[in-house]
Design a protein around this motif. Structure first.
Motif, PDB file in Angstrom:
ATOM      1  N   LEU A 128      39.227  28.857  41.570  1.00  0.00           N
ATOM      2  CA  LEU A 128      38.377  29.403  42.627  1.00  0.00           C
ATOM      3  C   LEU A 128      37.759  30.732  42.180  1.00  0.00           C
ATOM      4  CD1 LEU A 128      37.648  28.460  45.444  1.00  0.00           C
ATOM      5  CD2 LEU A 128      39.518  29.868  46.329  1.00  0.00           C
ATOM      6  N   ASN A 129      38.572  31.582  41.548  1.00  0.00           N
ATOM      7  CA  ASN A 129      38.069  32.864  41.054  1.00  0.00           C
ATOM      8  C   ASN A 129      36.981  32.685  40.020  1.00  0.00           C
ATOM      9  OD1 ASN A 129      39.430  34.747  42.569  1.00  0.00           O
ATOM     10  ND2 ASN A 129      41.267  34.612  41.288  1.00  0.00           N
ATOM     11  N   LYS A 130      37.116  31.661  39.203  1.00  0.00           N
ATOM     12  CA  LYS A 130      36.102  31.395  38.167  1.00  0.00           C
ATOM     13  C   LYS A 130      34.788  30.967  38.789  1.00  0.00           C
ATOM     14  CE  LYS A 130      38.760  29.802  34.184  1.00  0.00           C
ATOM     15  NZ  LYS A 130      39.098  28.607  33.412  1.00  0.00           N
ATOM     16  N   ILE A 131      34.883  30.132  39.827  1.00  0.00           N
ATOM     17  CA  ILE A 131      33.674  29.537  40.403  1.00  0.00           C
ATOM     18  C   ILE A 131      32.925  30.523  41.297  1.00  0.00           C
ATOM     19  CG2 ILE A 131      32.805  27.743  41.981  1.00  0.00           C
ATOM     20  CD1 ILE A 131      35.037  25.910  40.926  1.00  0.00           C
ATOM     21  N   LYS A 132      33.656  31.285  42.080  1.00  0.00           N
ATOM     22  CA  LYS A 132      33.009  32.153  43.079  1.00  0.00           C
ATOM     23  C   LYS A 132      32.282  33.354  42.478  1.00  0.00           C
ATOM     24  CE  LYS A 132      35.154  32.803  47.184  1.00  0.00           C
ATOM     25  NZ  LYS A 132      36.316  32.987  48.081  1.00  0.00           N
TER      26      LYS A 132
END
Ligand code: 5GP
Ligand code: ZN
Length: 132
Positions: A128-132
């Motif tokens: 999630l951290n990578k995508i957001k």
């Protein structure tokens, strides 16, 4: 675009079995008929894929996809359908003129889209951290 097979269908240089046409888009039967009634919806203007098509055209195309999906399901007696767009070779795109597949479905085995569960190998918070 030169040498684009779908531009040639739009320009009527090669024949297509046209299901629907308006100023912005064309829908025609896919040659392969992966499922019975397999139809492609394409913009009349050449865009390579979903990443480059303009938003207004994309919105219109999806409106037509919905309309034709209902029409095709009803006329052919399908029980469901898959709506699919492949982007780049790695995802199976072979014709680089943006197109949306409508694949009417009659049974679970006629088409394989194989979702394998990789959840054991993925940290969802890190992802999630990578995508957001
Ligand atoms: P893609 O693999 O790029 O998502 O899908 C391209 C699709 O275009 C394939 O399903 C293929 O059967 C279809 N196709 C390729 N050439 C022609 C053609 O000349 N006429 C029609 N009607 N379909 C085509
Ligand atoms: Zn084209």
């Amino acid at each position: 675009m030169e040498n684009c097979i779908f531009c040639k269908i739009i320009n009527k240089e090669i024949p297509g079995k046209v299901v629907y046409e308006d100023d912005i888009c064309l829908a025609f039967l896919d040659l392969s008929q992966a499922t019975y009634g397999h139809t492609l919806v394409i913009p009349k203007k050449h865009y390579d894929n979903i990443l480059t098509v303009d938003d207004e055209t994309l919105a219109h195309l999806f409106k037509i996809v919905k309309k034709l999906s209902k029409q095709i399901m009803e006329k052919l007696g399908a029980d469901g359908l898959n709506v699919l767009t492949n982007t780049n070779e790695v995802a199976g795109q072979t014709v680089h003129h943006f197109h949306i597949h409508i694949l009417p479905r009659y049974n679970k085995n006629e088409l394989k889209i194989n979702f394998i569960d990789h959840s054991q190998d993925v940290d969802l918070d890190e992802l999630l951290n990578k995508i957001k």
